[in-house]
Design a protein around this motif. Structure first.
Motif, PDB file in Angstrom:
ATOM      1  N   ASP A 220      75.529  17.312  76.571  1.00  6.80           N
ATOM      2  CA  ASP A 220      75.712  16.428  75.418  1.00  6.80           C
ATOM      3  C   ASP A 220      74.409  15.864  74.877  1.00  6.80           C
ATOM      4  OD1 ASP A 220      75.010  14.570  77.335  1.00  6.80           O
ATOM      5  OD2 ASP A 220      76.793  13.315  77.096  1.00  6.80           O
ATOM      6  N   LEU A 221      73.281  16.360  75.378  1.00 11.61           N
ATOM      7  CA  LEU A 221      71.989  15.871  74.893  1.00 11.61           C
ATOM      8  C   LEU A 221      71.235  17.009  74.214  1.00 11.61           C
ATOM      9  CD1 LEU A 221      70.036  13.446  74.768  1.00 11.61           C
ATOM     10  CD2 LEU A 221      68.973  14.322  76.849  1.00 11.61           C
ATOM     11  N   HIS A 222      71.097  16.899  72.896  1.00  8.47           N
ATOM     12  CA  HIS A 222      70.302  17.879  72.155  1.00  8.47           C
ATOM     13  C   HIS A 222      68.842  17.727  72.564  1.00  8.47           C
ATOM     14  CE1 HIS A 222      68.382  19.840  68.703  1.00  8.47           C
ATOM     15  NE2 HIS A 222      69.542  20.426  68.487  1.00  8.47           N
ATOM     16  N   PRO A 223      68.094  18.826  72.671  1.00 11.44           N
ATOM     17  CA  PRO A 223      66.705  18.740  73.142  1.00 11.44           C
ATOM     18  C   PRO A 223      65.829  17.795  72.319  1.00 11.44           C
ATOM     19  CG  PRO A 223      67.433  21.026  73.096  1.00 11.44           C
ATOM     20  CD  PRO A 223      68.518  20.224  72.453  1.00 11.44           C
ATOM     21  N   GLU A 224      66.172  17.566  71.049  1.00  8.84           N
ATOM     22  CA  GLU A 224      65.333  16.726  70.190  1.00  8.84           C
ATOM     23  C   GLU A 224      65.896  15.324  69.980  1.00  8.84           C
ATOM     24  OE1 GLU A 224      64.938  18.885  66.574  1.00  8.84           O
ATOM     25  OE2 GLU A 224      63.976  20.622  67.494  1.00  8.84           O
ATOM     26  N   GLN A 225      67.023  15.019  70.606  1.00  6.23           N
ATOM     27  CA  GLN A 225      67.723  13.770  70.301  1.00  6.23           C
ATOM     28  C   GLN A 225      66.900  12.529  70.647  1.00  6.23           C
ATOM     29  OE1 GLN A 225      71.693  13.667  71.836  1.00  6.23           O
ATOM     30  NE2 GLN A 225      72.066  11.558  71.227  1.00  6.23           N
ATOM     31  N   ILE A 226      66.356  12.464  71.840  1.00  8.88           N
ATOM     32  CA  ILE A 226      65.598  11.288  72.238  1.00  8.88           C
ATOM     33  C   ILE A 226      64.303  11.182  71.449  1.00  8.88           C
ATOM     34  CG2 ILE A 226      64.221  10.338  74.145  1.00  8.88           C
ATOM     35  CD1 ILE A 226      66.549  11.009  76.001  1.00  8.88           C
ATOM     36  N   GLU A 227      63.624  12.305  71.234  1.00  5.52           N
ATOM     37  CA  GLU A 227      62.384  12.272  70.457  1.00  5.52           C
ATOM     38  C   GLU A 227      62.640  11.770  69.039  1.00  5.52           C
ATOM     39  OE1 GLU A 227      63.362  14.671  72.387  1.00  5.52           O
ATOM     40  OE2 GLU A 227      61.766  15.058  73.827  1.00  5.52           O
ATOM     41  N   GLU A 228      63.737  12.238  68.432  1.00 13.25           N
ATOM     42  CA  GLU A 228      64.073  11.804  67.071  1.00 13.25           C
ATOM     43  C   GLU A 228      64.407  10.316  67.046  1.00 13.25           C
ATOM     44  OE1 GLU A 228      63.915  13.334  64.279  1.00 13.25           O
ATOM     45  OE2 GLU A 228      63.770  15.466  64.761  1.00 13.25           O
ATOM     46  N   THR A 229      65.108   9.845  68.071  1.00 17.24           N
ATOM     47  CA  THR A 229      65.473   8.425  68.125  1.00 17.24           C
ATOM     48  C   THR A 229      64.244   7.555  68.280  1.00 17.24           C
ATOM     49  OG1 THR A 229      67.614   8.992  69.115  1.00 17.24           O
ATOM     50  CG2 THR A 229      66.881   6.714  69.310  1.00 17.24           C
ATOM     51  N   VAL A 230      63.338   7.939  69.166  1.00 17.13           N
ATOM     52  CA  VAL A 230      62.111   7.176  69.352  1.00 17.13           C
ATOM     53  C   VAL A 230      61.275   7.188  68.079  1.00 17.13           C
ATOM     54  CG1 VAL A 230      59.916   7.086  70.614  1.00 17.13           C
ATOM     55  CG2 VAL A 230      62.064   7.459  71.853  1.00 17.13           C
ATOM     56  N   ALA A 231      61.227   8.324  67.384  1.00 17.48           N
ATOM     57  CA  ALA A 231      60.497   8.387  66.117  1.00 17.48           C
ATOM     58  C   ALA A 231      61.117   7.448  65.085  1.00 17.48           C
ATOM     59  CB  ALA A 231      60.482   9.817  65.592  1.00 17.48           C
ATOM     60  N   PHE A 232      62.443   7.372  65.060  1.00 19.64           N
ATOM     61  CA  PHE A 232      63.138   6.458  64.151  1.00 19.64           C
ATOM     62  C   PHE A 232      62.780   5.004  64.485  1.00 19.64           C
ATOM     63  CE2 PHE A 232      66.813   3.753  63.195  1.00 19.64           C
ATOM     64  CZ  PHE A 232      67.045   4.045  61.851  1.00 19.64           C
ATOM     65  N   LEU A 233      62.753   4.678  65.765  1.00 19.50           N
ATOM     66  CA  LEU A 233      62.380   3.332  66.179  1.00 19.50           C
ATOM     67  C   LEU A 233      60.946   3.009  65.778  1.00 19.50           C
ATOM     68  CD1 LEU A 233      63.981   3.335  69.749  1.00 19.50           C
ATOM     69  CD2 LEU A 233      64.570   1.753  67.901  1.00 19.50           C
ATOM     70  N   GLU A 234      60.045   3.945  65.968  1.00 17.26           N
ATOM     71  CA  GLU A 234      58.646   3.710  65.627  1.00 17.26           C
ATOM     72  C   GLU A 234      58.470   3.536  64.123  1.00 17.26           C
ATOM     73  OE1 GLU A 234      54.241   5.623  66.550  1.00 17.26           O
ATOM     74  OE2 GLU A 234      56.007   6.914  66.568  1.00 17.26           O
ATOM     75  N   ASP A 235      59.189   4.342  63.338  1.00 13.70           N
ATOM     76  CA  ASP A 235      59.058   4.280  61.882  1.00 13.70           C
ATOM     77  C   ASP A 235      59.625   2.990  61.302  1.00 13.70           C
ATOM     78  OD1 ASP A 235      57.860   6.744  61.864  1.00 13.70           O
ATOM     79  OD2 ASP A 235      59.667   7.846  61.277  1.00 13.70           O
TER      80      ASP A 235
END
Length: 333
Positions: free
Chosen positions: A149-164
Protein backbone atom coordinates in the motif's frame (compact mmCIF):
# COMPACT_ATOMS: atom_id res chain seq x y z
CA UNK A 1 -47.56 -65.08 -24.61
CA UNK A 2 -47.47 -64.81 -20.82
CA UNK A 3 -43.76 -65.74 -20.86
CA UNK A 4 -43.12 -62.94 -23.36
CA UNK A 5 -44.99 -60.38 -21.23
CA UNK A 6 -43.09 -61.45 -18.12
CA UNK A 7 -39.76 -61.16 -19.92
CA UNK A 8 -40.74 -57.70 -21.25
CA UNK A 9 -41.66 -56.55 -17.73
CA UNK A 10 -38.34 -57.71 -16.31
CA UNK A 11 -36.39 -55.92 -19.04
CA UNK A 12 -38.41 -52.71 -18.49
CA UNK A 13 -37.71 -52.76 -14.76
CA UNK A 14 -34.00 -53.27 -15.38
CA UNK A 15 -33.92 -50.41 -17.88
CA UNK A 16 -35.72 -48.07 -15.48
CA UNK A 17 -33.36 -49.00 -12.67
CA UNK A 18 -30.38 -48.36 -14.91
CA UNK A 19 -31.75 -44.95 -15.91
CA UNK A 20 -32.37 -44.06 -12.27
CA UNK A 21 -28.83 -45.06 -11.37
CA UNK A 22 -27.43 -42.90 -14.19
CA UNK A 23 -29.51 -39.91 -13.05
CA UNK A 24 -28.32 -40.30 -9.46
CA UNK A 25 -24.69 -40.59 -10.59
CA UNK A 26 -25.11 -37.50 -12.74
CA UNK A 27 -26.66 -35.61 -9.83
CA UNK A 28 -23.87 -36.65 -7.46
CA UNK A 29 -21.20 -35.64 -9.99
CA UNK A 30 -22.88 -32.27 -10.50
CA UNK A 31 -23.03 -31.65 -6.76
CA UNK A 32 -19.38 -32.58 -6.35
CA UNK A 33 -18.47 -30.29 -9.23
CA UNK A 34 -20.33 -27.38 -7.69
CA UNK A 35 -18.57 -27.82 -4.37
CA UNK A 36 -15.06 -28.45 -5.70
CA UNK A 37 -15.12 -26.23 -8.76
CA UNK A 38 -17.32 -23.27 -7.95
CA UNK A 39 -17.53 -22.72 -4.20
CA UNK A 40 -14.44 -21.62 -2.27
CA UNK A 41 -13.80 -20.76 1.36
CA UNK A 42 -11.63 -17.72 2.02
CA UNK A 43 -10.36 -16.79 5.45
CA UNK A 44 -10.14 -12.98 5.61
CA UNK A 45 -8.17 -11.39 8.43
CA UNK A 46 -7.18 -7.81 9.23
CA UNK A 47 -5.54 -6.23 12.23
CA UNK A 48 -8.35 -3.76 12.91
CA UNK A 49 -11.43 -2.35 11.23
CA UNK A 50 -11.00 1.17 9.84
CA UNK A 51 -12.01 2.82 6.53
CA UNK A 52 -8.86 2.07 4.50
CA UNK A 53 -8.62 -1.60 5.43
CA UNK A 54 -12.37 -2.00 5.05
CA UNK A 55 -12.21 -0.53 1.53
CA UNK A 56 -9.40 -2.92 0.61
CA UNK A 57 -11.54 -5.84 1.78
CA UNK A 58 -14.53 -4.53 -0.21
CA UNK A 59 -12.37 -4.30 -3.33
CA UNK A 60 -11.08 -7.84 -2.79
CA UNK A 61 -14.60 -9.25 -2.56
CA UNK A 62 -15.73 -7.28 -5.61
CA UNK A 63 -12.93 -8.71 -7.73
CA UNK A 64 -13.85 -12.29 -6.86
CA UNK A 65 -17.50 -11.56 -7.59
CA UNK A 66 -16.57 -10.02 -10.95
CA UNK A 67 -14.53 -13.15 -11.70
CA UNK A 68 -17.75 -15.17 -11.34
CA UNK A 69 -16.57 -17.15 -8.31
CA UNK A 70 -18.83 -18.35 -5.53
CA UNK A 71 -16.99 -17.61 -2.28
CA UNK A 72 -17.85 -18.12 1.37
CA UNK A 73 -15.93 -15.71 3.61
CA UNK A 74 -14.82 -16.19 7.19
CA UNK A 75 -13.91 -12.62 8.20
CA UNK A 76 -12.10 -12.02 11.48
CA UNK A 77 -10.62 -8.82 12.87
CA UNK A 78 -7.85 -8.95 15.45
CA UNK A 79 -9.40 -5.84 17.05
CA UNK A 80 -5.97 -4.19 17.01
CA UNK A 81 -4.66 -6.78 19.47
CA UNK A 82 -1.49 -8.55 18.36
CA UNK A 83 -2.37 -11.46 20.64
CA UNK A 84 -5.36 -12.24 18.42
CA UNK A 85 -3.45 -12.34 15.14
CA UNK A 86 -1.91 -15.80 15.26
CA UNK A 87 -4.95 -17.69 16.60
CA UNK A 88 -7.05 -16.31 13.73
CA UNK A 89 -4.70 -17.71 11.08
CA UNK A 90 -4.21 -20.95 12.98
CA UNK A 91 -7.99 -21.32 12.94
CA UNK A 92 -8.12 -20.83 9.18
CA UNK A 93 -5.54 -23.58 8.77
CA UNK A 94 -7.48 -25.91 11.06
CA UNK A 95 -10.60 -25.22 8.96
CA UNK A 96 -8.59 -25.96 5.79
CA UNK A 97 -9.71 -22.82 3.95
CA UNK A 98 -8.87 -22.57 0.25
CA UNK A 99 -7.08 -19.21 0.58
CA UNK A 100 -6.21 -16.59 3.20
CA UNK A 101 -6.67 -12.87 2.52
CA UNK A 102 -4.35 -11.01 4.91
CA UNK A 103 -5.19 -7.31 5.14
CA UNK A 104 -2.25 -5.60 6.96
CA UNK A 105 1.33 -6.48 7.79
CA UNK A 106 0.63 -8.22 11.14
CA UNK A 107 -2.15 -10.26 9.53
CA UNK A 108 0.10 -11.36 6.68
CA UNK A 109 2.90 -12.32 9.07
CA UNK A 110 0.46 -14.34 11.15
CA UNK A 111 -0.86 -16.15 8.09
CA UNK A 112 2.62 -17.00 6.82
CA UNK A 113 3.62 -18.26 10.26
CA UNK A 114 0.54 -20.50 10.29
CA UNK A 115 0.93 -22.20 6.91
CA UNK A 116 3.29 -22.91 4.04
CA UNK A 117 0.64 -24.84 2.11
CA UNK A 118 -2.50 -22.68 1.92
CA UNK A 119 -2.21 -19.79 -0.56
CA UNK A 120 -2.02 -16.32 0.99
CA UNK A 121 -2.64 -12.98 -0.71
CA UNK A 122 -1.95 -9.77 1.18
CA UNK A 123 -2.59 -6.07 0.87
CA UNK A 124 -2.32 -2.97 3.08
CA UNK A 125 1.30 -4.04 3.70
CA UNK A 126 3.83 -1.23 3.50
CA UNK A 127 7.12 -3.09 3.01
CA UNK A 128 6.63 -6.74 2.13
CA UNK A 129 10.34 -7.33 1.64
CA UNK A 130 11.51 -5.88 4.95
CA UNK A 131 8.71 -7.82 6.69
CA UNK A 132 10.13 -10.96 5.02
CA UNK A 133 6.84 -11.84 3.40
CA UNK A 134 8.47 -12.03 -0.04
CA UNK A 135 12.12 -12.21 -1.16
CA UNK A 136 11.81 -9.08 -3.34
CA UNK A 137 9.23 -7.01 -5.17
CA UNK A 138 10.10 -9.04 -8.26
CA UNK A 139 9.58 -12.42 -6.62
CA UNK A 140 6.69 -13.87 -4.65
CA UNK A 141 7.04 -16.24 -1.73
CA UNK A 142 6.32 -19.92 -2.18
CA UNK A 143 2.68 -19.58 -1.09
CA UNK A 144 2.27 -15.80 -0.70
CA UNK A 145 1.96 -12.70 -2.86
CA UNK A 146 -0.03 -9.48 -2.93
CA UNK A 147 -0.14 -5.71 -3.36
CA UNK A 148 1.61 -3.28 -1.01
CA UNK A 149 0.00 0.00 0.00
CA UNK A 150 3.01 2.32 -0.20
CA UNK A 151 3.87 3.76 -3.60
CA UNK A 152 7.66 4.16 -3.97
CA UNK A 153 7.30 7.95 -4.32
CA UNK A 154 4.58 8.55 -1.73
CA UNK A 155 6.71 9.60 1.23
CA UNK A 156 9.10 11.66 -0.91
CA UNK A 157 6.16 13.51 -2.48
CA UNK A 158 4.60 14.14 0.93
CA UNK A 159 7.83 15.50 2.39
CA UNK A 160 8.26 17.72 -0.69
CA UNK A 161 4.71 19.03 -0.16
CA UNK A 162 5.53 19.80 3.47
CA UNK A 163 8.73 21.59 2.52
CA UNK A 164 7.01 23.64 -0.19
CA UNK A 165 4.04 24.70 1.91
CA UNK A 166 5.27 24.52 5.52
CA UNK A 167 8.94 25.43 5.25
CA UNK A 168 11.09 24.89 8.35
CA UNK A 169 8.16 23.26 10.15
CA UNK A 170 8.38 20.87 13.06
CA UNK A 171 6.49 17.79 11.82
CA UNK A 172 4.75 15.87 14.60
CA UNK A 173 4.35 12.13 14.06
CA UNK A 174 2.45 9.66 16.24
CA UNK A 175 2.88 5.95 15.57
CA UNK A 176 2.94 2.50 17.11
CA UNK A 177 6.57 1.43 17.46
CA UNK A 178 5.35 -2.16 17.62
CA UNK A 179 4.22 -2.01 13.98
CA UNK A 180 7.23 -2.64 11.76
CA UNK A 181 5.22 -1.17 8.94
CA UNK A 182 5.12 2.15 10.82
CA UNK A 183 8.75 2.11 11.94
CA UNK A 184 9.84 1.72 8.32
CA UNK A 185 7.69 4.64 7.21
CA UNK A 186 8.99 6.96 9.92
CA UNK A 187 12.57 6.10 8.99
CA UNK A 188 11.74 6.85 5.35
CA UNK A 189 10.25 10.21 6.35
CA UNK A 190 13.42 11.09 8.25
CA UNK A 191 15.56 10.13 5.27
CA UNK A 192 13.43 12.16 2.87
CA UNK A 193 13.58 15.17 5.22
CA UNK A 194 17.40 15.23 5.28
CA UNK A 195 18.67 18.41 3.68
CA UNK A 196 15.36 20.22 4.16
CA UNK A 197 14.37 22.68 6.87
CA UNK A 198 11.89 20.18 8.32
CA UNK A 199 12.35 18.64 11.75
CA UNK A 200 10.64 15.39 12.80
CA UNK A 201 9.16 15.20 16.29
CA UNK A 202 7.94 11.76 17.37
CA UNK A 203 5.57 10.24 19.88
CA UNK A 204 4.96 6.50 20.12
CA UNK A 205 1.92 4.63 21.37
CA UNK A 206 1.15 1.01 22.19
CA UNK A 207 -2.59 1.10 21.60
CA UNK A 208 -5.35 3.37 20.31
CA UNK A 209 -6.30 4.63 23.78
CA UNK A 210 -2.92 6.43 24.00
CA UNK A 211 -3.28 8.34 20.71
CA UNK A 212 -5.07 11.41 22.06
CA UNK A 213 -2.56 11.95 24.85
CA UNK A 214 0.36 11.52 22.45
CA UNK A 215 -1.08 14.03 19.98
CA UNK A 216 -1.82 16.49 22.79
CA UNK A 217 1.79 16.27 23.94
CA UNK A 218 2.90 17.37 20.46
CA UNK A 219 0.88 20.60 20.40
CA UNK A 220 3.69 22.73 21.83
CA UNK A 221 6.33 21.17 19.59
CA UNK A 222 4.65 20.62 16.20
CA UNK A 223 3.65 23.06 13.46
CA UNK A 224 2.03 20.32 11.40
CA UNK A 225 0.93 16.74 12.04
CA UNK A 226 1.83 13.87 9.69
CA UNK A 227 -0.01 10.63 10.42
CA UNK A 228 1.26 7.74 8.33
CA UNK A 229 -0.67 4.53 7.60
CA UNK A 230 -0.33 3.28 11.15
CA UNK A 231 -3.29 1.03 11.97
CA UNK A 232 -3.29 1.89 15.66
CA UNK A 233 -3.33 5.64 15.14
CA UNK A 234 -5.67 5.63 12.14
CA UNK A 235 -8.21 3.65 14.16
CA UNK A 236 -8.28 6.59 16.62
CA UNK A 237 -7.78 9.37 14.07
CA UNK A 238 -10.80 11.33 15.27
CA UNK A 239 -8.89 12.27 18.42
CA UNK A 240 -6.00 13.67 16.35
CA UNK A 241 -8.43 15.54 14.10
CA UNK A 242 -10.06 17.15 17.13
CA UNK A 243 -6.72 18.43 18.40
CA UNK A 244 -5.66 19.61 14.93
CA UNK A 245 -8.89 21.58 14.54
CA UNK A 246 -8.77 23.07 18.04
CA UNK A 247 -5.11 24.10 17.76
CA UNK A 248 -5.03 25.10 14.05
CA UNK A 249 -2.45 22.47 13.20
CA UNK A 250 -2.61 21.16 9.60
CA UNK A 251 -3.06 17.38 9.54
CA UNK A 252 -1.30 15.48 6.74
CA UNK A 253 -2.45 11.86 6.45
CA UNK A 254 -1.22 8.73 4.73
CA UNK A 255 -4.24 7.83 2.59
CA UNK A 256 -7.42 9.36 1.13
CA UNK A 257 -9.84 7.56 3.43
CA UNK A 258 -8.45 9.54 6.35
CA UNK A 259 -9.47 12.74 4.60
CA UNK A 260 -13.08 11.78 5.19
CA UNK A 261 -12.24 11.61 8.90
CA UNK A 262 -10.91 15.17 8.83
CA UNK A 263 -7.38 15.00 7.44
CA UNK A 264 -6.21 18.01 5.41
CA UNK A 265 -4.02 16.53 2.66
CA UNK A 266 -2.40 13.34 1.41
CA UNK A 267 -0.44 11.91 -1.46
CA UNK A 268 -2.49 8.80 -1.43
CA UNK A 269 -3.67 5.66 -3.08
CA UNK A 270 -7.09 4.11 -3.48
CA UNK A 271 -7.39 1.17 -1.07
CA UNK A 272 -10.35 -0.21 -2.98
CA UNK A 273 -8.10 -0.45 -6.04
CA UNK A 274 -5.30 -2.38 -4.32
CA UNK A 275 -7.85 -4.66 -2.68
CA UNK A 276 -9.43 -5.31 -6.07
CA UNK A 277 -6.08 -6.15 -7.64
CA UNK A 278 -5.36 -8.54 -4.78
CA UNK A 279 -8.74 -10.17 -5.46
CA UNK A 280 -7.76 -10.66 -9.10
CA UNK A 281 -4.64 -12.47 -7.94
CA UNK A 282 -6.76 -14.61 -5.62
CA UNK A 283 -9.13 -15.52 -8.47
CA UNK A 284 -6.22 -16.79 -10.58
CA UNK A 285 -4.96 -18.85 -7.65
CA UNK A 286 -8.33 -20.33 -6.67
CA UNK A 287 -9.16 -21.40 -10.22
CA UNK A 288 -5.75 -23.00 -10.67
CA UNK A 289 -4.66 -20.67 -13.44
CA UNK A 290 -1.58 -19.65 -11.46
CA UNK A 291 0.32 -20.62 -8.33
CA UNK A 292 1.05 -17.88 -5.76
CA UNK A 293 4.77 -18.00 -6.55
CA UNK A 294 4.00 -17.28 -10.21
CA UNK A 295 2.48 -13.87 -9.39
CA UNK A 296 5.07 -11.23 -8.38
CA UNK A 297 4.01 -8.76 -5.67
CA UNK A 298 3.00 -5.31 -6.89
CA UNK A 299 3.07 -1.65 -5.93
CA UNK A 300 -0.05 0.54 -6.15
CA UNK A 301 -0.48 1.82 -9.71
CA UNK A 302 -0.36 5.55 -8.93
CA UNK A 303 -0.67 8.28 -6.33
CA UNK A 304 -2.10 11.78 -6.45
CA UNK A 305 -2.54 14.77 -4.19
CA UNK A 306 -5.88 14.98 -2.36
CA UNK A 307 -6.89 18.00 -0.29
CA UNK A 308 -9.88 18.35 2.00
CA UNK A 309 -10.97 22.00 1.69
CA UNK A 310 -13.19 21.90 4.76
CA UNK A 311 -10.38 20.48 6.87
CA UNK A 312 -8.05 23.19 5.57
CA UNK A 313 -10.50 25.79 6.84
CA UNK A 314 -11.00 23.98 10.15
CA UNK A 315 -7.24 23.79 10.72
CA UNK A 316 -6.46 27.38 9.78
CA UNK A 317 -4.54 26.54 6.62
CA UNK A 318 -4.02 29.47 4.25
CA UNK A 319 -5.38 28.34 0.89
CA UNK A 320 -2.96 28.25 -2.05
CA UNK A 321 -4.48 28.90 -5.49
CA UNK A 322 -2.10 26.35 -7.05
CA UNK A 323 -3.89 23.59 -5.15
CA UNK A 324 -6.97 24.13 -7.31
CA UNK A 325 -4.98 22.72 -10.23
CA UNK A 326 -2.60 20.34 -8.48
CA UNK A 327 -5.00 18.44 -6.21
CA UNK A 328 -8.16 16.40 -6.20
CA UNK A 329 -10.35 18.49 -3.91
CA UNK A 330 -12.71 16.87 -1.44
CA UNK A 331 -14.85 18.21 1.35
CA UNK A 332 -15.68 21.43 -0.49
CA UNK A 333 -19.07 22.99 0.05
Amino acid sequence: MKKFLSLFAVISILLLAACGSDDEASSDTSAESEVSGETYTVGATQIVEHPSLDEAYNGFQEALKDAGLEVEYDFQSAQNDQNNVQPISDGFVADDVDLIFANSTPSALGALQATSDIPIVFTSVTDAVDAELVPSMDEAGENITGVVDLHPEQIEETVAFLEDNFADANVGMVYNAGEQNSVNQVESVKTAAEGTGLSIVERTVANSSEVQQAATSLVEDADVFYIITDNTVVSALDSVVGIANDQDIPLIVGEPDSLAEGGFATFGIDYHTIGYRTGEMAADILTGEKEPNEIPPEYPPEIELFINQQAAEDQGVEWQDKWDEEAQLVGSE
